[in-house]
Design an enzyme around this catalytic site. Structure first.
Site, PDB file in Angstrom:
ATOM      1  N   SER A 263       0.851  -1.202   0.000  1.00 50.19           N
ATOM      2  CA  SER A 263       0.000   0.000   0.000  1.00 50.19           C
ATOM      3  C   SER A 263       0.876   1.238   0.000  1.00 50.19           C
ATOM      4  O   SER A 263       2.054   1.170   0.347  1.00 50.19           O
ATOM      5  CB  SER A 263      -0.879   0.031   1.250  1.00 50.19           C
ATOM      6  OG  SER A 263      -0.171   0.599   2.344  1.00 50.19           O
ATOM      7  N   ASP A 264       0.319   2.382  -0.357  1.00 52.90           N
ATOM      8  CA  ASP A 264       1.065   3.618  -0.159  1.00 52.90           C
ATOM      9  C   ASP A 264       0.931   4.006   1.318  1.00 52.90           C
ATOM     10  O   ASP A 264       0.177   3.391   2.090  1.00 52.90           O
ATOM     11  CB  ASP A 264       0.590   4.736  -1.106  1.00 52.90           C
ATOM     12  CG  ASP A 264       1.677   5.797  -1.311  1.00 52.90           C
ATOM     13  OD1 ASP A 264       2.659   5.801  -0.530  1.00 52.90           O
ATOM     14  OD2 ASP A 264       1.562   6.629  -2.235  1.00 52.90           O
ATOM     15  N   TYR A 265       1.645   5.046   1.680  1.00 53.32           N
ATOM     16  CA  TYR A 265       1.785   5.463   3.073  1.00 53.32           C
ATOM     17  C   TYR A 265       0.421   5.720   3.732  1.00 53.32           C
ATOM     18  O   TYR A 265      -0.274   6.666   3.355  1.00 53.32           O
ATOM     19  CB  TYR A 265       2.624   6.744   3.096  1.00 53.32           C
ATOM     20  CG  TYR A 265       3.256   7.049   4.417  1.00 53.32           C
ATOM     21  CD1 TYR A 265       4.613   6.887   4.610  1.00 53.32           C
ATOM     22  CD2 TYR A 265       2.485   7.495   5.473  1.00 53.32           C
ATOM     23  CE1 TYR A 265       5.190   7.164   5.829  1.00 53.32           C
ATOM     24  CE2 TYR A 265       3.053   7.769   6.691  1.00 53.32           C
ATOM     25  CZ  TYR A 265       4.411   7.604   6.863  1.00 53.32           C
ATOM     26  OH  TYR A 265       4.978   7.878   8.080  1.00 53.32           O
ATOM     27  N   ALA A 267      -2.292   4.331   3.323  1.00 48.00           N
ATOM     28  CA  ALA A 267      -3.449   4.261   2.419  1.00 48.00           C
ATOM     29  C   ALA A 267      -4.515   3.285   2.926  1.00 48.00           C
ATOM     30  O   ALA A 267      -5.703   3.471   2.641  1.00 48.00           O
ATOM     31  CB  ALA A 267      -3.007   3.881   1.010  1.00 48.00           C
TER      32      ALA A 267
END
Ligand code: BGC
Length: 728
Positions: A263-265, A267
């Site tokens: 996942s992104d930060y 997210a």
């Protein structure tokens, strides 16, 4: 380890330990470092507990920290599973090369590979196992601050440069401690955020998604990227990290990707703020169901996955499959045998900013600069002895751009340093003249700057955008030069007509006034460590500018979106573009076309396109033909030219772009020399997303041209044949 041994390892893990492998923490929770984090830390949990179970960390500074993190974790982990160490190495680690948008202007996949190779060496020595790179979000709106992280507005460039970067970074085998795994990002269409605002909603048709946004991610995965990061944005209503269409239907099923999704930060946590999850537990379930393997920093997986499995809400097989993907990556990197991978303090010492790396960075800075205008004043003549270097960027060190490492400015070669090194005899006077921030209104330094300019043989006027105006979370609504820089430019240009403007910025800017009045403009972007050396060599003709715009420069923000490969309309605007045409698709108050188009860029020499030839006049399904372009250096100095090939499909069952980049190649030519540049063109390149969702090409005429966007020359035609012709 064998696959069987990995399964055995998995069998011995508790549900909590399995969930732990899917947790990524900020290294800053365990060691002290100075790296910027791009969001909040996750749900608070004791550092000791996290250290025992976590599978990976991000952001650390050097080999010493990398080893310390690994030692600390391995001492605590009952299963002795090494950590994955990840970092954003985007355009170099210590030796910084130009920002990706500038790299796109080189139109040179080989140069991209050289730069990536040097970043690989420095990263491996630092102890990086995975870099969050390449970022291949096709972007067509310069308000978005992250446009600097992408190579281009054009998917073909993003695909080719992204793939070149992946190959150079990962090498032949990840078990080699000199190689680093790539995480391609941000899947998908993150660059299409509404109104150019970061993190904003994206609504695009399936055709737009597949033709414009998906190709570059796919190309990077085909090149072997082992990880992929879903984007922050909601795509057609569903945030990417929970988007089953993106992650299951396309990524896993259609493309057959079996690597790791991270996942992104934060997210996963943001599924709650997006309003599609009730709480963090629900968010963990949604992300897991969609196929997100690692939860970056939120700790949602660690807190809730085991429970979700026990409650029967997440199948244990699903959890196992995700953990196995992480374990396989660790195994492929050889971490079970050598948990430090390439981390090596001595190698860091030897490689960081070494002369060989600086040389590559300098060459890249030269080849990415775009000469936008030159009324004969560049290169400066050798007789130019008294030079005024004016403007807020005259002595600036922050010329590296977003994602350069903290402290990178300490190593930047400034413009005065570059000039003194190349031309010790030049008498240089520097003056800032004015500030550069949006709120700066102080004009008191401008008169003095004009006075200095008046007394010089030549003036270098260094303008731009502060380094922190582009990058993540840094969108702008206006794209003009901030502060009183235009006032400064006006006075300096009046005082001395022999003035060359050089620009430092992370996005296409609106340059109207400047473009009218300045006799020469050289777009340097953020060139990185070797900035000053590159500037000096370019201005005095030791290097010949050869960059071409990888994204067009607008006349006004109001023109966005303005992709060069815009679709045809039913009422296209007739020529000339500078006059409004009633009831056509146009503006009343300005031309349709950008100020400087995609693919545009000048040189100190000139090139003539003499011939465009096709090897055949027909092309069948699965076939290929050759396109030969003859280009000659008609000027008096050696130079490089990017030969660009475009096509148009004038009649199809769905509306097609008015021009589309088909291929490109850079050639070096001595004065008078000509080259025949041969492109092999395949039928697949003319396929598009048809009415029924299949990739098709249709029989009929295809036009091939060279030149650059909106300035196509030498058009030739061939016929795509119906499929049946192929059968005979
Ligand atoms: C960015 C990513 C980056 C990640 C880790 C996020 O905020 O969107 O591009 O890789 O942080 O630093």
């Amino acid at each position: 380890m064998t696959e069987q041994e990995l399964w055995k390892l998995l069998d011995n893990m508790s549900l909590e330990e399995k969930a732990g492998q899917l947790v990524q923490c900020n290294a800053g929770q365990f060691i002290e470092n100075h790296l910027e984090i791009t969001g909040p830390n996750g749900e608070s949990l004791p550092a000791e507990e996290l250290n025992r179970v976590m599978g990976s960390v991000l952001t650390f500074e050097d080999a010493k920290q990398a080893k310390a993190l690994q030692d600390k974790h391995l001492a605590a982990d009952p299963n002795k599973i090494p950590l994955l160490l990840m970092l954003d190495v985007i355009h170099g680690l210590r030796t910084t090369y130009p920002i990706p948008l500038a790299m796109g202007c080189s139109f040179d996949d080989g140069l991209m590979a050289e730069c990536a190779d040097m970043a690989r060496k420095e990263s491996a020595a630092c102890g990086v196992h995975v870099t969050f790179n390449p970022m291949v979000d096709t972007a067509r709106d310069a308000r978005w601050g992250r446009i600097l992280e992408t190579n281009s507005e054009e998917p073909l460039i993003n695909s080719r440069m992204g793939a070149a970067l992946v190959r150079a970074t990962q090498g032949d085998s990840l078990a080699d401690p000199g190689n680093v795994a790539c995480c391609v990002k941000h899947y998908a269409a993150y660059g299409a955020g509404e109104a150019g605002r970061d993190y904003n909603t994206v609504d695009v048709s399936e055709r737009m998604l597949r033709e414009t946004y998906l190709p570059a991610y796919k190309a990077c995965l085909r090149a072997g990227a082992r990880l992929i990061m879903p984007s922050f944005n909601a795509l057609n209503g569903v945030p990417s990290v929970a988007n089953k269409h993106l992650m299951n239907d396309i990524l896993r099923k259609e493309w057959g990707f079996n690597g790791v999704v991270i996942s992104d930060y934060d997210a996963v946590g943001e599924l709650v703020t997006h309003g599609i999850a009730e709480d963090l537990k629900d968010a963990a379930r949604l992300a897991m169901e969609a196929g997100c393997d690692i939860d970056m920093v939120k700790n949602a997986y660690y807190l809730h996955l085991a429970e979700l499995v026990r409650e029967g809400k997440v199948a244990e097989e699903k959890l196992n499959a995700a953990v196995m993907r992480v374990l396989r990556l660790k195994n492929e990197l050889g971490l079970f045998e050598n948990p430090y991978h390439g981390a090596d303090e001595e190698a860091e010492e030897k490689l960081y900013l070494c002369p060989e790396h600086r040389e590559i960075a300098r060459r890249a800075a030269e080849e990415t600069a775009v000469l936008l205008k030159n009324e004969g004043i560049l290169p400066f003549r050798k007789e130019v002895k008294r030079v005024a270097l004016i403007g807020p960027f005259a002595e600036e060190t922050r010329l590296n751009g977003f994602w350069s490492r903290p402290g990178a400015e300490r190593y930047t070669v400034t413009i005065p340093e570059g000039i003194r090194a190349l031309l010790p005899e030049v008498e240089l006077v520097t003056e800032k003249g004015c500030g550069v921030e949006i709120g700066d209104t102080d004009l008191s330094g401008i008169d003095r700057a004009a006075e200095i300019a008046a007394g010089a043989d030549a003036v270098i006027l260094a303008l731009g955008e502060p380094e922190n105006y582009s990058g993540e979370g840094r969108s702008r609504a206006e794209l003009t030069l901030p502060g009183p820089q235009l006032e400064l430019a006006r006075s300096v240009l009046q005082a001395n007509a022999n003035t060359a403007v050089i620009l430092f910025n992370g996005r296409p800017l609106v340059l109207n006034g400047l473009a009218r009045t300045a006799p020469a403009i050289l777009e340097m972007w953020y060139p990185g460590t070797e900035a000053g050396n590159a500037v000096a060599r370019l201005l005095w003709g030791e290097a010949n500018p050869c960059g071409k715009l990888s994204a067009g420069l607008p006349r006004s923000v109001g023109q966005y979106p303005m992709p060069y490969n815009r679709m045809n309309t039913g009422r296209p605007k007739p020529e000339p573009d500078d006059q409004p045409a009633p009831f056509s698709s146009c503006y009343l108050d300005m031309p349709n076309l950008p100020l400087y188009s995609f693919g545009y860029g000048l040189s100190y020499t000139s090139f003539a396109y003499e011939k465009l030839e096709l090897s055949r006049r027909t092309l069948e399904k699965g076939g290929m033909l050759q396109v030969t372009v003859t280009v000659r250096n008609t000027g008096s100095v050696p130079g490089k030219e990017t030969v660009q090939l475009y096509f148009r499909d004038p009649v199809a069952s769905v509306v097609r772009p008015v021009q589309q980049l088909l291929d490109y190649r850079k050639v070096f030519l001595n004065p008078g020399e000509a080259a025949e540049v041969v492109f092999t063109v395949r039928e697949e390149q003319f396929r598009f997303y048809g009415m029924n969702g299949e990739e098709i090409s249709e029989p009929g005429e295809i036009r091939i041209s060279t030149g650059y966007a909106d300035h196509l020359i030498l058009t030739e035609r061939f016929l795509l044949l119906p499929e049946s012709v192929n059968d005979h």
